[in-house]
Write an enzyme that holds these catalytic residues in place. Structure first.
Site, PDB file in Angstrom:
ATOM      1  N   GLU A   7      38.246  27.632  55.965  1.00 26.26           N
ATOM      2  CA  GLU A   7      38.368  28.355  57.238  1.00 26.26           C
ATOM      3  C   GLU A   7      37.043  28.607  57.926  1.00 26.26           C
ATOM      4  O   GLU A   7      36.940  28.516  59.137  1.00 26.26           O
ATOM      5  CB  GLU A   7      39.042  29.736  57.047  1.00 26.26           C
ATOM      6  CG  GLU A   7      40.360  29.711  56.338  1.00 26.26           C
ATOM      7  CD  GLU A   7      40.186  30.052  54.879  1.00 26.26           C
ATOM      8  OE1 GLU A   7      39.317  29.434  54.245  1.00 26.26           O
ATOM      9  OE2 GLU A   7      40.907  30.922  54.378  1.00 26.26           O
ATOM     10  N   ASP A  80      41.948  30.179  51.921  1.00 27.93           N
ATOM     11  CA  ASP A  80      42.106  31.335  51.036  1.00 27.93           C
ATOM     12  C   ASP A  80      43.460  31.324  50.340  1.00 27.93           C
ATOM     13  O   ASP A  80      44.432  30.737  50.834  1.00 27.93           O
ATOM     14  CB  ASP A  80      41.939  32.642  51.817  1.00 27.93           C
ATOM     15  CG  ASP A  80      40.497  32.872  52.243  1.00 27.93           C
ATOM     16  OD1 ASP A  80      39.608  32.234  51.669  1.00 27.93           O
ATOM     17  OD2 ASP A  80      40.274  33.685  53.161  1.00 27.93           O
ATOM     18  N   ASP A  82      45.690  33.680  49.825  1.00 23.01           N
ATOM     19  CA  ASP A  82      46.752  34.601  50.212  1.00 23.01           C
ATOM     20  C   ASP A  82      47.707  33.938  51.207  1.00 23.01           C
ATOM     21  O   ASP A  82      47.606  32.756  51.495  1.00 23.01           O
ATOM     22  CB  ASP A  82      46.151  35.889  50.789  1.00 23.01           C
ATOM     23  CG  ASP A  82      45.265  35.628  51.996  1.00 23.01           C
ATOM     24  OD1 ASP A  82      45.208  34.469  52.468  1.00 23.01           O
ATOM     25  OD2 ASP A  82      44.624  36.580  52.477  1.00 23.01           O
ATOM     26  N   GLU A  84      48.031  34.287  54.425  1.00 23.30           N
ATOM     27  CA  GLU A  84      47.383  33.814  55.655  1.00 23.30           C
ATOM     28  C   GLU A  84      46.706  32.467  55.402  1.00 23.30           C
ATOM     29  O   GLU A  84      46.799  31.552  56.219  1.00 23.30           O
ATOM     30  CB  GLU A  84      46.364  34.857  56.118  1.00 23.30           C
ATOM     31  CG  GLU A  84      46.177  34.960  57.612  1.00 23.30           C
ATOM     32  CD  GLU A  84      47.396  35.488  58.343  1.00 23.30           C
ATOM     33  OE1 GLU A  84      47.613  35.010  59.478  1.00 23.30           O
ATOM     34  OE2 GLU A  84      48.124  36.335  57.807  1.00 23.30           O
ATOM     35  N   TYR A 313      37.301  36.977  45.695  1.00 24.26           N
ATOM     36  CA  TYR A 313      38.093  37.153  46.911  1.00 24.26           C
ATOM     37  C   TYR A 313      38.395  38.619  47.163  1.00 24.26           C
ATOM     38  O   TYR A 313      38.777  39.352  46.249  1.00 24.26           O
ATOM     39  CB  TYR A 313      39.389  36.348  46.816  1.00 24.26           C
ATOM     40  CG  TYR A 313      40.114  36.239  48.129  1.00 24.26           C
ATOM     41  CD1 TYR A 313      39.451  35.749  49.252  1.00 24.26           C
ATOM     42  CD2 TYR A 313      41.440  36.625  48.255  1.00 24.26           C
ATOM     43  CE1 TYR A 313      40.099  35.652  50.466  1.00 24.26           C
ATOM     44  CE2 TYR A 313      42.102  36.524  49.465  1.00 24.26           C
ATOM     45  CZ  TYR A 313      41.426  36.043  50.563  1.00 24.26           C
ATOM     46  OH  TYR A 313      42.059  35.947  51.771  1.00 24.26           O
ATOM     47  N   ARG A 315      40.577  40.201  49.282  1.00 21.19           N
ATOM     48  CA  ARG A 315      41.902  40.722  49.661  1.00 21.19           C
ATOM     49  C   ARG A 315      42.813  40.626  48.444  1.00 21.19           C
ATOM     50  O   ARG A 315      43.356  39.568  48.147  1.00 21.19           O
ATOM     51  CB  ARG A 315      42.479  39.941  50.843  1.00 21.19           C
ATOM     52  CG  ARG A 315      41.689  40.157  52.130  1.00 21.19           C
ATOM     53  CD  ARG A 315      42.358  39.554  53.346  1.00 21.19           C
ATOM     54  NE  ARG A 315      41.528  39.751  54.520  1.00 21.19           N
ATOM     55  CZ  ARG A 315      40.657  38.866  54.988  1.00 21.19           C
ATOM     56  NH1 ARG A 315      40.499  37.716  54.352  1.00 21.19           N
ATOM     57  NH2 ARG A 315      39.943  39.118  56.058  1.00 21.19           N
ATOM     58  N   HIS A 360      44.996  37.260  41.655  1.00 23.14           N
ATOM     59  CA  HIS A 360      44.977  37.294  40.201  1.00 23.14           C
ATOM     60  C   HIS A 360      43.831  38.107  39.631  1.00 23.14           C
ATOM     61  O   HIS A 360      43.822  38.386  38.444  1.00 23.14           O
ATOM     62  CB  HIS A 360      44.904  35.862  39.665  1.00 23.14           C
ATOM     63  CG  HIS A 360      45.999  34.991  40.179  1.00 23.14           C
ATOM     64  ND1 HIS A 360      47.316  35.185  39.851  1.00 23.14           N
ATOM     65  CD2 HIS A 360      45.974  33.928  41.013  1.00 23.14           C
ATOM     66  CE1 HIS A 360      48.062  34.263  40.446  1.00 23.14           C
ATOM     67  NE2 HIS A 360      47.281  33.507  41.163  1.00 23.14           N
TER      68      HIS A 360
END
Length: 749
Positions: A7, A80, A82, A84, A313, A315, A360
């Site tokens: 991204e 990523d 998640d 999104e 990460y 989030r 995780h």
């Protein structure tokens, strides 16, 4: 050539270091497809089918990626992990999976693969490349369901607010629930009636002086806990049963004539365990409390640290740690503090959050052996602060617990004259072994009591009484609001920061001098309308229920279209009815005056530049007036001369509030900010007024209105009183307490 797509450009730069020349690493700069801005973009009649478009700002990037995709033998989507990120990967595969050409819809032959990783390190990237997977369509559907439902709420409900209040307002599923929490708290504070109570404290001596507080009279406890059931939880405040000065004075008189004896002593060894490693919400709360960062600022800094490869990460709802990271932490602890601080076995934490299936691991340093001092020249100062916070928390959670020694004494005071029996309590503690406290948090030692044993006689040094007041529930800080949103299941980690930011940017709420959130007038009005006419949108349980449905979609347990249908049908029916039922003039505040032009009612309206008074018969009557507040501002600033040309300055109103502008505009374009007066004289020069100002970063402070002639400035609001002890000016510490501005003095009341 193998094309890897992420991204952000920072993330691409970091990953490029770990891969060979056969890989091209490019960034999509976030989403490359979304719902259109100019229309709903949802085919409601066709099972809510979304109409995705490529935004103008993404077209050049999409063209570049398409050109690269033509020659790529393999396209690796490394967004990523998640929902999104999964949605971005899906949109990329949809766009890049088509041959170029206006009429061609044939899929290209290049193979796609999806890789995920929790940290941007060489080992993590190489391991992910060895274990590719397909796109998880359940995660995509969960993201899509949230996006569509939020679009339906925003695009259907916002025009209702435009029609009934003014244009430019917005409503949102999570945003409106969060606004309600802030608004309800403000009204709970306003309704709160503080009660006076008195605390009694004695200074006693047994070799050394120590303090003891009264807690029982003739077998009846004086301490009371007042519990209030508030909108978003229970609030507890302390008081005593001593509610008048006369009673307190009689107790003091009794104590001065009493004999004091140690009734009981209790010694305990306490174990204090470290907190779990950070999740998104706990990191936001810690950064807000420690550094004053906003939730949005915290996430932006964490994003940079993640993309540069320093933290995992950011989030996540999980508090899990990899075994490798815990082993590395143990090694670091031994090297820095000695083996007596290291655990023999790793400490594991249980994840309590219902939404923890998206990640995780907790937020931790990618390499626990990389201590903050080693990277201070490689990152920005704010990034270093946050990295140190993350590193300290992760290392602390793998250190031994702290051991504390606690002593509590109960002291009996008896008075032969009236046979009253008073019980007082004294407590002290000390650290026997600091354990994780060595790096993570400071423990304030309570003053240790002198050696006391049952039956010891004590000497009274003094007895004092102090009036206190029950405290109202506090306004929310960003940290406590994030905690409340999480506890009630409203939103998810990725939504907290943008939700709070939107509420402030929309001028629905602001922050006071202590950085606590309070609703502005337009925010209260919007909230009241939503509560009255769309209670399901601002209902905490409903919002949490929808989030649970999104989780089930992500897990593949339910389909996304029935969730949207079940919400939309009753919502749309109610909205259509409210458009007809609710009249604008019924919502807006009425004045007690009539229009001088036509005799109609004068009402308070909201325009793009704030409030104004207008005739309810608009558009037949277009009479308008300034509000009393605007007239007051004009009166206070009348006679001010322009600093450039000397002409009179006049009060003007813009999108950011009122300001002084030269009456000779456009010949002279001089403008001056109107400072908010506090009504307090400057404590330094005794001439100017103390005014409320904002720093470049938006933080409120107080300064003299005569600046630069007088340079008085204070982060805390000055009080009108002088310090009784040293004569310095007093400042507000809390709503009910003022303290001396001279820290060396320390006097407060």
């Amino acid at each position: 050539m193998k094309l890897v797509i992420v991204e952000s450009p920072t993330k691409a730069t970091t990953i490029r270091k770990f891969l060979g020349k056969e890989y091209a690493v490019k960034s999509s700069f976030g989403h490359i497809r979304d719902l259109p801005k100019s229309e709903m973009g949802i085919d409601i009649a066709n099972d809510f089918a979304p109409k995705y478009v490529i935004p103008a700002k993404a077209r050049a990037k999409v063209a570049e990626l398409k050109d690269l995709a033509k020659d790529a033998e393999k396209i690796i989507l490394a967004t990523d992990e998640d929902r999104e990120g999964e949605a971005i990967a899906w949109h990329l595969s949809e766009i890049l999976g088509q041959k170029t050409g206006a009429k061609s819809k044939e899929k290209i032959k290049t193979s796609f693969s999806r890789i995920v990783f929790h940290e941007i390190t060489e080992n993590a990237i190489l391991k992910a490349l060895e274990n590719p997977r397909g796109i998880d369509i359940n995660l995509v559907n969960a993201q899509q369901a949230r996006r569509l439902l939020d679009r339906l709420v925003g695009y259907e409900l916002s025009p209702f607010l435009w029609k009934k209040i003014r244009r430019g307002l917005s409503a949102g599923r999570v945003q409106s629930a969060a606004l309600r929490i802030i608004a309800e708290r403000e009204r709970e504070i306003e309704k709160f009636r503080k009660e006076s109570y008195w605390i009694i404290e004695a200074v006693l001596n047994k070799g050394d002086d120590f303090s003891a507080e009264l807690f029982e009279i003739n077998g009846k406890k004086t301490d009371e806990i007042v519990s209030l059931n508030l909108f978003a939880g229970t609030y507890k405040t302390r008081k005593t049963s001593i509610t008048d000065k006369k009673t307190a004075a009689l107790i003091i008189e009794d104590l001065q004539k009493s004999s004091f004896t140690v009734k009981e002593t209790i010694e305990k060894n306490l174990t204090k365990n470290p907190p779990a490693p950070f999740t998104t919400s706990t990191l936001q709360q810690a950064a807000i409390n420690s550094f004053g960062f906003s939730a949005k600022q915290t996430m932006a800094i964490a994003q940079k640290l993640y993309e540069k490869g320093f933290i995992t990460y950011m989030r996540t709802d999980s508090v899990n740690l990899s075994l490798e990271s815990m082993i590395a932490a143990r090694k670091t602890i031994k090297n820095l503090f000695g083996k007596e601080y290291a655990l023999s076995d790793p400490r594991f934490y249980a994840t309590k959050s219902k939404g923890a299936q998206e990640a995780h691991e907790a937020i931790r340093p990618t390499d626990p052996e990389k201590i903050p001092s080693e990277i201070e020249n490689k990152i920005e100062p704010q990034e270093l602060k946050l990295y140190r916070l993350v590193w300290n928390r992760m290392i602390a959670c793998q250190m031994k617990a702290a051991l504390l020694s606690s002593v509590r004494a109960e002291i009996e005071a008896t008075n032969a004259r009236n046979k009253n029996v008073y019980l007082l309590k004294a407590a002290g503690s000390s650290i026997k072994f600091d354990g994780y406290l060595k790096i993570y948090e400071k423990h304030k030692n309570k003053k240790m009591l002198p050696p006391l044993k049952k039956g010891d006689a004590l000497e009274l040094v003094s007895a004092d009484m102090e009036e206190k007041f029950t405290a109202p529930p506090p306004r929310y800080t960003e940290a406590s609001l994030v905690k409340t949103l999480e506890e009630n299941g409203i939103g998810r980690p990725s939504t907290y920061a943008p939700t709070i930011s939107t509420i402030i940017e929309r001028k629905y709420a602001d922050k006071d001098e202590q950085k606590r959130l309070f609703p502005l007038e337009i925010g209260l009005l919007v909230n009241d309308i939503l509560v009255a006419h769309f209670p399901e949108i601002v209902n905490i349980k409903f919002t949490a229920f929808i989030e649970d449905d999104f989780d089930k979609i992500a897990e593949g347990k339910i389909e996304w279209t029935p969730v949207i249908k079940e919400f939309y049908a009753p919502f749309k029916k109610n909205l259509d009815a409210k458009h007809q039922e609710v009249k604008k003039e019924d919502i807006l505040e009425k004045t007690d005056r009539k229009c001088p032009a036509c005799g109609g009612d004068l009402i308070v309206k909201f325009g793009r530049f704030g409030k104004f008074i207008a005739c309810a018969n608009f558009p037949n009557c277009k009479h308008t007036e300034k509000t009393a507040e605007e007239k007051k501002i004009e009166a206070e600033n009348s006679g001010t001369a322009c600093g450039k040309c000397g002409a009179p300055m006049i009060v003007k109103f813009g999108r950011y509030g009122s300001f002084l502008g030269c009456s000779k505009y456009p010949e002279c374009k001089n403008i001056v900010k109107i400072e908010k007066k506090t009504g307090i004289k400057c404590p330094l020069c005794q001439t100017g007024d103390v005014v409320e100002k904002k720093s470049k970063r938006g933080k409120i402070f107080y300064g003299c209105g005569r600046y630069p002639e007088c340079n008085f400035a204070s982060w805390s609001r000055p009080a009108e009183e002088k310090c009784e002890k040293c004569g310095s000016h007093m400042i507000f510490a809390t709503k009910n307490k003022i303290k001396c501005s001279d820290k060396k003095c320390g006097f407060e009341k």
